[in-house]
Design a protein around this motif. Sequence first.
Motif, PDB file in Angstrom:
ATOM      1  N   VAL A 167       6.514  -1.063   7.624  1.00 49.94           N
ATOM      2  CA  VAL A 167       6.222   0.260   7.079  1.00 49.94           C
ATOM      3  C   VAL A 167       7.549   0.886   6.658  1.00 49.94           C
ATOM      4  CG1 VAL A 167       5.339   2.578   7.571  1.00 49.94           C
ATOM      5  CG2 VAL A 167       4.199   0.578   8.566  1.00 49.94           C
ATOM      6  N   TRP A 168       7.619   1.316   5.412  1.00 46.41           N
ATOM      7  CA  TRP A 168       8.783   2.056   4.927  1.00 46.41           C
ATOM      8  C   TRP A 168       8.381   3.514   4.842  1.00 46.41           C
ATOM      9  CZ3 TRP A 168      13.670   0.480   4.348  1.00 46.41           C
ATOM     10  CH2 TRP A 168      13.916  -0.899   4.274  1.00 46.41           C
ATOM     11  N   LEU A 169       8.963   4.339   5.700  1.00 46.56           N
ATOM     12  CA  LEU A 169       8.701   5.774   5.695  1.00 46.56           C
ATOM     13  C   LEU A 169       9.741   6.427   4.796  1.00 46.56           C
ATOM     14  CD1 LEU A 169       6.873   7.948   7.012  1.00 46.56           C
ATOM     15  CD2 LEU A 169       8.725   8.289   8.666  1.00 46.56           C
ATOM     16  N   LEU A 170       9.266   6.998   3.684  1.00 48.65           N
ATOM     17  CA  LEU A 170      10.155   7.639   2.717  1.00 48.65           C
ATOM     18  C   LEU A 170      10.127   9.143   2.956  1.00 48.65           C
ATOM     19  CD1 LEU A 170       8.536   5.213   0.595  1.00 48.65           C
ATOM     20  CD2 LEU A 170      10.883   5.615  -0.093  1.00 48.65           C
ATOM     21  N   THR A 171      11.287   9.721   3.215  1.00 42.28           N
ATOM     22  CA  THR A 171      11.387  11.150   3.490  1.00 42.28           C
ATOM     23  C   THR A 171      12.446  11.769   2.591  1.00 42.28           C
ATOM     24  OG1 THR A 171      13.029  10.829   5.238  1.00 42.28           O
ATOM     25  CG2 THR A 171      10.713  10.829   5.905  1.00 42.28           C
ATOM     26  N   GLN A 194       0.851  -1.185   0.000  1.00 42.88           N
ATOM     27  CA  GLN A 194       0.000   0.000   0.000  1.00 42.88           C
ATOM     28  C   GLN A 194       0.888   1.237   0.000  1.00 42.88           C
ATOM     29  OE1 GLN A 194      -2.416   0.712   3.531  1.00 42.88           O
ATOM     30  NE2 GLN A 194      -4.075   1.445   2.225  1.00 42.88           N
ATOM     31  N   GLU A 195       0.512   2.216  -0.813  1.00 43.27           N
ATOM     32  CA  GLU A 195       1.251   3.463  -0.906  1.00 43.27           C
ATOM     33  C   GLU A 195       0.421   4.586  -0.291  1.00 43.27           C
ATOM     34  OE1 GLU A 195       3.545   5.886  -4.387  1.00 43.27           O
ATOM     35  OE2 GLU A 195       1.539   5.142  -4.864  1.00 43.27           O
ATOM     36  N   LEU A 196       1.020   5.301   0.651  1.00 47.68           N
ATOM     37  CA  LEU A 196       0.374   6.436   1.290  1.00 47.68           C
ATOM     38  C   LEU A 196       1.226   7.684   1.053  1.00 47.68           C
ATOM     39  CD1 LEU A 196      -0.469   4.729   4.712  1.00 47.68           C
ATOM     40  CD2 LEU A 196      -1.975   4.985   2.724  1.00 47.68           C
ATOM     41  N   ASP A 251      -2.133   5.425  11.321  1.00 48.32           N
ATOM     42  CA  ASP A 251      -3.004   5.138  10.176  1.00 48.32           C
ATOM     43  C   ASP A 251      -2.366   4.116   9.239  1.00 48.32           C
ATOM     44  OD1 ASP A 251      -4.844   6.953  11.171  1.00 48.32           O
ATOM     45  OD2 ASP A 251      -4.318   8.548   9.739  1.00 48.32           O
ATOM     46  N   SER A 252      -1.031   4.154   9.119  1.00 49.95           N
ATOM     47  CA  SER A 252      -0.349   3.232   8.209  1.00 49.95           C
ATOM     48  C   SER A 252      -0.470   1.778   8.655  1.00 49.95           C
ATOM     49  CB  SER A 252       1.126   3.615   8.054  1.00 49.95           C
ATOM     50  OG  SER A 252       1.870   3.279   9.209  1.00 49.95           O
ATOM     51  N   VAL A 307       3.811  -1.277   3.720  1.00 47.73           N
ATOM     52  CA  VAL A 307       3.324   0.051   3.371  1.00 47.73           C
ATOM     53  C   VAL A 307       4.535   0.902   3.017  1.00 47.73           C
ATOM     54  CG1 VAL A 307       2.250   2.160   4.285  1.00 47.73           C
ATOM     55  CG2 VAL A 307       1.310  -0.077   4.897  1.00 47.73           C
ATOM     56  N   ILE A 308       4.435   1.639   1.912  1.00 43.86           N
ATOM     57  CA  ILE A 308       5.417   2.693   1.667  1.00 43.86           C
ATOM     58  C   ILE A 308       4.681   4.009   1.878  1.00 43.86           C
ATOM     59  CG2 ILE A 308       6.899   1.336   0.142  1.00 43.86           C
ATOM     60  CD1 ILE A 308       5.778   2.967  -2.212  1.00 43.86           C
ATOM     61  N   PHE A 309       5.291   4.864   2.665  1.00 42.90           N
ATOM     62  CA  PHE A 309       4.635   6.103   3.082  1.00 42.90           C
ATOM     63  C   PHE A 309       5.561   7.270   2.772  1.00 42.90           C
ATOM     64  CE2 PHE A 309       1.427   7.412   6.552  1.00 42.90           C
ATOM     65  CZ  PHE A 309       1.227   8.653   5.947  1.00 42.90           C
TER      66      PHE A 309
END
Length: 124
Positions: A74-78, A10-12, A63-64, A46-48
Motif C-alpha cells: 500500500v502506498w499512502l500518498l499524503t 487500485q487507486e483509493l 479497507d485498503s 494500492v495507491i491511497f
Amino acid sequence: MGFKDEDLIQELGYDEDVDFDLRDAIEDLIGSELLTEDDHDVVDSVIFWWRDGDGDLVDALMDSLECLDEGGIVWLLTPKQGRVGHVSPSQIQQDAPTAGLHVTTTEGVSEDWSAIRLAPRKKN
C-alpha cells in the motif's frame, strides 16, 4: 515505487487535488488504467491519496487491504508538509500497525505529494 508492466493497481481516495502527472506515469508504466474503489479484483498494490480530515486512517488502511494480494504494498500518498491536508508522519507510524501494516520507506513522488510505503505484517 516499484510498479511494473501489467501490475494491477487500485487507486483509493481519488479527488480533484491528486497529482495527475503521477497518475498518468503509473498508468503508462503498468499499461492499463488504475482500478477504482468499485473494482474488486485482487491487486498487486494500492495507491491511497489521504489528507488530514479524510476520516479515520486506521479504518481506511484496513479497507485498503481488502483486495490486496499477498505480498502486495500500500502506498499512502499524503500532501507534503506545509500543504493543505498534510498528515503527520508520526500519525501514520502510530496508525499503520493497528491496521496490520508497517512503514518501510517514504518517497517524495511529486511536488505536492509524499508516498509512504506500507507493507502488511507477515502472518505466522
